[in-house]
Design a protein around this motif. Structure first.
Motif, mmCIF file in Angstrom:
data_model
loop_
_atom_site.group_PDB
_atom_site.id
_atom_site.type_symbol
_atom_site.label_atom_id
_atom_site.label_comp_id
_atom_site.label_asym_id
_atom_site.label_seq_id
_atom_site.Cartn_x
_atom_site.Cartn_y
_atom_site.Cartn_z
ATOM 1 N N ILE A 714 -15.764 31.607 -13.988
ATOM 2 C CA ILE A 714 -14.410 31.319 -13.501
ATOM 3 C C ILE A 714 -14.455 30.594 -12.165
ATOM 4 N N LEU A 715 -15.354 31.041 -11.268
ATOM 5 C CA LEU A 715 -15.459 30.399 -9.965
ATOM 6 C C LEU A 715 -15.878 28.931 -10.122
ATOM 7 N N ALA A 716 -16.831 28.668 -11.007
ATOM 8 C CA ALA A 716 -17.264 27.281 -11.220
ATOM 9 C C ALA A 716 -16.125 26.434 -11.781
ATOM 10 N N ALA A 717 -15.359 26.991 -12.701
ATOM 11 C CA ALA A 717 -14.232 26.256 -13.279
ATOM 12 C C ALA A 717 -13.185 25.943 -12.220
ATOM 13 N N GLN A 718 -12.942 26.911 -11.323
ATOM 14 C CA GLN A 718 -11.965 26.682 -10.257
ATOM 15 C C GLN A 718 -12.383 25.525 -9.357
ATOM 16 N N GLN A 719 -13.678 25.289 -9.262
ATOM 17 C CA GLN A 719 -14.179 24.199 -8.417
ATOM 18 C C GLN A 719 -14.363 22.901 -9.194
ATOM 19 N N GLY A 720 -13.962 22.933 -10.490
ATOM 20 C CA GLY A 720 -14.126 21.746 -11.315
ATOM 21 C C GLY A 720 -15.557 21.495 -11.731
ATOM 22 N N GLN A 721 -16.410 22.507 -11.608
ATOM 23 C CA GLN A 721 -17.815 22.380 -11.999
ATOM 24 C C GLN A 721 -17.936 22.830 -13.460
ATOM 25 N N TRP A 722 -17.470 21.961 -14.378
ATOM 26 C CA TRP A 722 -17.285 22.376 -15.768
ATOM 27 C C TRP A 722 -18.608 22.644 -16.472
#
Length: 754
Positions: A714-722
């Motif tokens: 979730i944290l990676a997704a929030q940063q756009g690190q798909w």
């Protein structure tokens, strides 16, 4: 926060207890005469006629002089206006006829003049018991060195006890030096501590103010009245099979000597001479702070615990093989003592490799290293260890070689031993590797502790310790191991197994312990009562305690013991925990506050009181307790963690929450859940870099934990690190294929990227 069961020493402070005798009463007028007649006890004088040799040997011994009234004949110290001062403490010792006094600075600047009531001990030191205005007697912190002829402080400046201020539990006027509840039983005969909870006072009595014949042989009035027909404790020995007699004799001696020569907790409320050791006391296990990882003595543990670890104990050696029971002197001097049983070849240079007559040639210097307690009192380790510098190198434990050769390191000593005795060391019955791994946080600790526990060759005290540590770690299945311990013939193992159930689900706890409620040993029964009693009062799926007489009896027995222990913070906290579990939170609060009144720095009580307040919705008071704990110990990671979790409930305090949890993560680096919560707190503040560091550390500490993997995705997704987010989602599904959250997470992450 988690509840902390406390029976003896608070884990957050080092405690030093003095052997002393103390009497308390409501007022000076109500002070009872401590020496009270008991029809079952005849008194030592009556033994003289029939046992003149034993009586003569006992007269003048340390037992006979364990306690004495403060008279000119008994006091050894200089009371001719002698003064002591070490920069932090000051005292003046004076005499007025047959009365002896200590003058100390009072709280208002004037001197307090305290009368000395009793003295204890004669060699190498003598302590004073001074009378307090409220009718109590306290062990004074300045003692007389009977060899050097000087007054000295029992605790150095710079130590907790040495620097304690009035009002502190560790100050000599505090309850740490309340010898009624700490050590009175070992200085007199047939002691009834006599604590009265309602008045918080004592009415302590004893049959004789000395360690008399009956202190070891039990009440002998019937024997004195009819010497040839009174019951004898020799019957069991005479009727036993010859191969069992040595073990029976050993057990009888340990039952006699063990109560005073051990580090233990009292578990009886009133004296009962017929009770076994395990009906009266629970032995402290081989825990960090008391013993090194290999069982060598560290704190003042009084012999029994180290002896129970030894090969000597396993082979049936008993106290009187080495010690005369009446004079208390050794039965032989020097190496002759050991040569009574061991081959004389060991008393030769070919074995010890030291100059004949030198300290290194003495068996005890290699196998019974001494540590000094109370500043001037050296006491030998009764674990009878082999010198093992190889274990010093591997585990950091002490060794006899470097105790003398302090200018060389353990590697030198290890290599020297290998050169002299070869590369193989004898089989080590001690669980050193397991305890060292546990104490250092080694990932292999659970496996090693489990192996030590399951090995029948491991001494029972070490098996009990291994099980206690496995339970404390909470990372491996315990059910079958607990069942094994409960089936043991050793009460110490059964008690440790009972305590280990505390972390199990209630139903499993009941299943394991219910058949053991009527265990013959009080040490086991009271553990079961402590654990099952309060829960049974509320468990609708189980019989209520009042419909289960054995459980109710065990529960009440535990409470009775705690109430009898006196003005001690640990006993007050145990009563607080018991009342909390029974739903009597107002009473529990009173006991917690009383514990903190006795010891403001008793952190387990602060933690549990904060937990109680939090459960009642009194968050402000809970926070105050946690901050008070941090005032006491700013390095206490557990307090930061609890504070952070408490603050997290208030959205307006997110910054404080993140700071507290980050501090907890730094101070508790091996706790994955702490790292995880610190990561979530920083994530909520948008601090992605810090959050990632904490969450990745949590996953490193506990690979495969579902919550940690989801949080990172979730944290990676929030940063756009798909790609990073999808990697974590894929790993989650591989690690937890049956968890529906994985499918939902992958579906969400495979939406078109914005």
């Amino acid at each position: 926060m988690r509840s902390s069961h406390y029976l003896s020493l608070p884990g957050t402070r080092t405690r030093c207890f003095l052997m002393a005798v103390l009497l308390l009463a409501c007022t000076p007028e109500s002070l009872p005469t401590p020496e009270t007649a008991d029809d079952n006890f005849a008194g030592s004088e009556i033994c003289r006629d029939c046992h003149p040799d034993a009586f003569t040997a006992w007269e003048g011994s340390h037992h006979e002089r364990a306690l004495a009234k403060a008279t000119g004949a008994n006091i050894l110290g200089n009371f001719e206006s002698a003064e002591f001062e070490d920069g932090t403490r000051r005292a003046r010792f004076t005499r007025d006829g047959e009365d002896f006094y200590v003058e100390v600075p009072g709280p208002d600047g004037a001197s307090d003049r305290l009368k000395v009531a009793y003295v204890i001990g004669v060699d190498p030191l003598q302590q004073l018991l001074v009378e307090r205005p409220e009718g109590q007697f306290q062990a004074f912190p300045i003692a007389w060195d009977t060899r050097a002829g000087r007054w000295f402080a029992l605790h150095d400046a710079g130590t907790e006890a040495g620097d304690a201020a009035p009002g502190d539990w560790l100050h000599w006027t505090g309850s740490a030096f309340n010898a009624n509840s700490m050590c009175i039983e070992c200085h007199a005969t047939n002691v009834d501590v006599g604590y009265r909870p309602s008045s918080r006072n004592y009415q302590t009595t004893w049959s004789e103010g000395t360690v008399s014949c009956e202190a070891c042989h039990g009440p002998r009035a019937r024997h004195a009245a009819d010497p040839f027909n009174a019951p004898s404790n020799r019957t069991a020995h005479a009727e036993a099979a010859p191969e069992d007699r040595d073990r029976i004799a050993q057990r009888a001696e340990l039952e006699t000597c063990g109560p005073c020569h051990s580090r233990r907790r009292r578990i009886h409320a009133v004296p009962a001479p017929s009770d076994s050791f395990h009906d009266r006391y629970a032995t402290e296990l081989v825990h960090e702070g008391l013993y090194a990882a290999d069982g060598q003595i560290v704190d003042e543990v009084y012999v029994l615990g180290s002896f129970l670890q030894s090969r000597m104990y396993a082979e049936g050696v008993r106290c009187t093989h080495c010690h005369d029971p009446h004079t208390l002197q050794l039965v032989a001097e020097g190496n002759d003592l050991c040569s009574k049983c061991h081959d004389a070849r060991y008393d030769s240079r070919s074995h010890h490799h030291h100059e004949e007559g030198s300290p290194g040639s003495q068996c005890v210097e290699c196998h019974m290293r001494a540590r000094t307690y109370m500043q001037i009192d050296p006491r030998r380790d009764h674990g009878f260890h082999l010198p093992r510098p190889d274990q010093s190198v591997a585990f950091g434990v002490p060794n006899a070689c470097n105790a003398c050769h302090a200018d060389r390191d353990a590697t030198w000593a290890r290599d020297h031993v290998i050169a002299r005795y070869g590369p193989q060391r004898p089989h080590d019955i001690h669980a050193t590797a397991a305890f060292a791994a546990d104490r250092s946080g080694n990932a292999d600790a659970d496996r090693l502790l489990g192996a030590a526990y399951e090995d029948p060759a491991t001494p029972p005290i070490l098996r009990a310790t291994a099980l206690a540590r496995l339970a404390a770690r909470g990372r491996s299945p315990l059910g079958s191991r607990i069942a094994m311990g409960l089936a043991s013939a050793d009460p110490m193992l059964r008690a440790s197994a009972a305590a280990a159930t505390e972390g199990l689900p209630p139903a499993e706890r009941f299943e394991l312990l219910a058949p053991q409620i009527s265990d013959p040993s009080r040490s086991v029964r009271t553990e079961i009562g402590r654990i099952l009693g309060p829960h049974a009062l509320h468990d609708r799926e189980r019989p209520r305690a009042d419909s289960n007489p054995a459980l109710l009896a065990a529960w009440n027995e535990y409470l009775e013991v705690q109430r009898s222990l006196g003005n001690q913070p640990g006993a007050e906290m145990n009563l607080a925990i018991a009342n909390t579990q029974a739903g009597r939170t107002d009473t529990a609060e009173d006991h917690y506050l009383r514990a903190l009144e006795l010891d403001a720095d008793f952190l387990p009580a602060r933690f549990n009181l904060a937990l109680l307040y939090d459960g009642q919705g009194r968050s402000q008071q809970a926070e105050s307790q946690l901050r008070a704990a941090l005032d006491t110990n700013p390095e206490l990671g557990e307090a930061y963690y609890s504070l952070g979790l408490l603050l997290a409930r208030d959205p307006a305090r997110r910054e404080e929450t993140a700071n507290a949890l980050a501090e907890a993560a730094r101070k508790l680096p091996d706790r994955p859940r702490v790292q995880y919560n610190a990561g979530l707190a920083h994530q909520r503040l948008g601090r992605a870099e810090a959050a990632t560091v904490f969450l990745e550390e949590a996953l490193r500490l506990e690979p495969g934990e579902a919550d940690f993997r989801i949080a990172l995705a979730i944290l990676a997704a929030q940063q756009g690190q798909w790609s990073e987010a999808r990697f974590h989602a894929q790993q989650f599904s591989l690690e937890h294929p049956d968890d529906a959250r994985g499918t939902a997470l992958r579906r969400q992450l495979h939406r078109p990227e914005p």
